[in-house]
Design an enzyme around this catalytic site. Structure first.
Site, PDB file in Angstrom:
ATOM      1  N   ARG A 122     -35.643 -13.784 -28.285  1.00 19.09           N
ATOM      2  CA  ARG A 122     -35.515 -15.209 -28.604  1.00 19.09           C
ATOM      3  C   ARG A 122     -34.042 -15.592 -28.464  1.00 19.09           C
ATOM      4  NH1 ARG A 122     -40.192 -15.842 -27.745  1.00 19.09           N
ATOM      5  NH2 ARG A 122     -41.813 -16.424 -29.222  1.00 19.09           N
ATOM      6  N   HIS A 169     -37.700 -18.896 -19.649  1.00 16.94           N
ATOM      7  CA  HIS A 169     -38.636 -18.365 -20.654  1.00 16.94           C
ATOM      8  C   HIS A 169     -39.965 -18.014 -19.966  1.00 16.94           C
ATOM      9  CE1 HIS A 169     -39.661 -18.314 -25.201  1.00 16.94           C
ATOM     10  NE2 HIS A 169     -40.414 -17.449 -24.548  1.00 16.94           N
TER      11      HIS A 169
HETATM   12  C1  GLV Z   1     -43.302 -15.824 -25.572  1.00 18.96           C
HETATM   13  O1  GLV Z   1     -42.136 -15.903 -25.772  1.00 18.96           O
HETATM   14  C2  GLV Z   1     -44.273 -15.510 -26.585  1.00 18.96           C
HETATM   15  O2  GLV Z   1     -43.899 -15.348 -27.745  1.00 18.96           O
HETATM   16  O3  GLV Z   1     -45.474 -15.423 -26.262  1.00 18.96           O
END
Ligand code: GLV
Length: 316
Positions: free
Chosen positions: A231, A279
């Site tokens: 994160r 991401h």
């Molecule tokens: C992606 O970051 C997830 O947590 O699925």
């Protein structure tokens, strides 16, 4: 069974989830937020992808919150989350496999200098760099959950020495083949000092927020690489930029950021030592994840308890 499907979805994404979920569990009725509000007493479960805060309020018969995301930090941040309802995180082997691919790509590119070659190409430079062997490239993997375990195992299979770092000691018999593990805050500085590459796959909790700060980065040997697939809030971004600017850190592969989408003016976009992913290291695949959701919802019908429940006090 009436199930609320709530979340922030890209255009078309909600429809893809609806079809995959309907195929996996035809007997369920999938409701959006407005439809659920019309029959709050009838909603038994919620399947969620980072829904807006407040989405799960006012559903008195809710028995399970199933996340479509592996990381539930944003979900747990919602102060209106109904306190007694079990939460399951997404554990899907297809997602672990995708994460292992991303981690392996980043680690091998760092080991072999492929990001430097890409920069040389942009500069029209023909220059051969030293070739580092796998066995002389020690990797630290932070976190040994579903994602960390898959990544650590894949990297170890390539012959790189892998040491995983976990909060609590792990039984060596449960480690992926070729992976060693150390545990606890005291073990971290020594592990960092002997790691050429760090891969972060920790869950975001109060204990891990801001872990990758100036002190952490200074503990790495000069020329190390960082791969953040956890994160954004694990990282002190100004400290990371300083370590990259000074050259102490050779390169960072970043999939997650303090603010997402990464703001257009952010220094990471154009930094020569940074590779940015949006991401996307491991997306939840509707087809395989729908089967995971269906199994957990079916467990509500029988005696089995749903799998992969979150320990709220631990934050994951
Ligand atoms: C992606 O970051 C997830 O947590 O699925």
């Amino acid at each position: 069974m009436k199930v609320l499907l709530a979340g922030r979805f890209d255009p078309g994404e909600r429809d893809r989830w609806c079809s995959a979920l309907a195929a996996a569990l035809p007997q369920a009725e999938w409701l959006d937020a407005a439809a659920a509000r019309a029959v709050p007493q009838a909603v038994e479960a919620a399947v969620v992808a980072n829904p807006p805060p407040g989405s799960l309020q006012g559903l008195p018969r809710l028995r399970l919150i199933q996340s479509l995301w592996a990381g539930v930090d944003r979900l747990l941040d919602d102060p209106t989350l109904p306190p007694g309802v079990p939460i399951a995180r997404m554990v899907d082997p297809a997602m672990g496999a995708a994460m292992a691919e991303t981690a392996l790509w980043a680690v091998l590119a760092l080991q072999r200098g492929f990001f430097s070659y890409a920069a040389q190409q942009r500069a029209g430079q023909w220059r051969v760099l030293p070739q580092r062997r796998a066995d002389e490239t020690p990797v630290a993997v932070l976190g040994l959950g579903e994602m960390g375990g898959a990544a650590a195992g894949a990297i170890a299979r390539q012959g790189l020495p892998v040491v995983a770092w976990t909060r609590a000691p792990r039984d060596p018999a449960t480690l992926p083949p070729g992976v060693r593990a150390v545990a606890g805050a005291d073990a971290l500085p020594a592990l960092l000092a002997r790691s050429a590459i760090v891969v972060n796959l920790l869950p975001l909790t109060p204990a891990t927020r801001g872990l990758i700060d100036a002190r952490f980065l200074a503990a790495l040997p000069a020329g190390a690489g960082l791969v953040n697939l956890g994160r954004g809030a694990h990282v002190d971004e100004p400290a990371l930029l300083a370590a990259l600017d000074s050259g102490h850190l050779a390169h960072a592969v970043l999939d997650v950021f303090a603010t997402e989408p990464l703001p257009p003016a952010h220094a990471f976009w154009t930094h020569p030592r940074v590779s940015v992913l949006p991401h996307a290291a491991a997306l939840t695949d509707p087809h395989s994840a729908a089967a995971v959701v269906a199994a957990n919802l079916q467990a509500l019908r029988g005696d089995a308890s749903p799998r992969h429940l979150v320990r709220r006090e631990a934050g994951y």
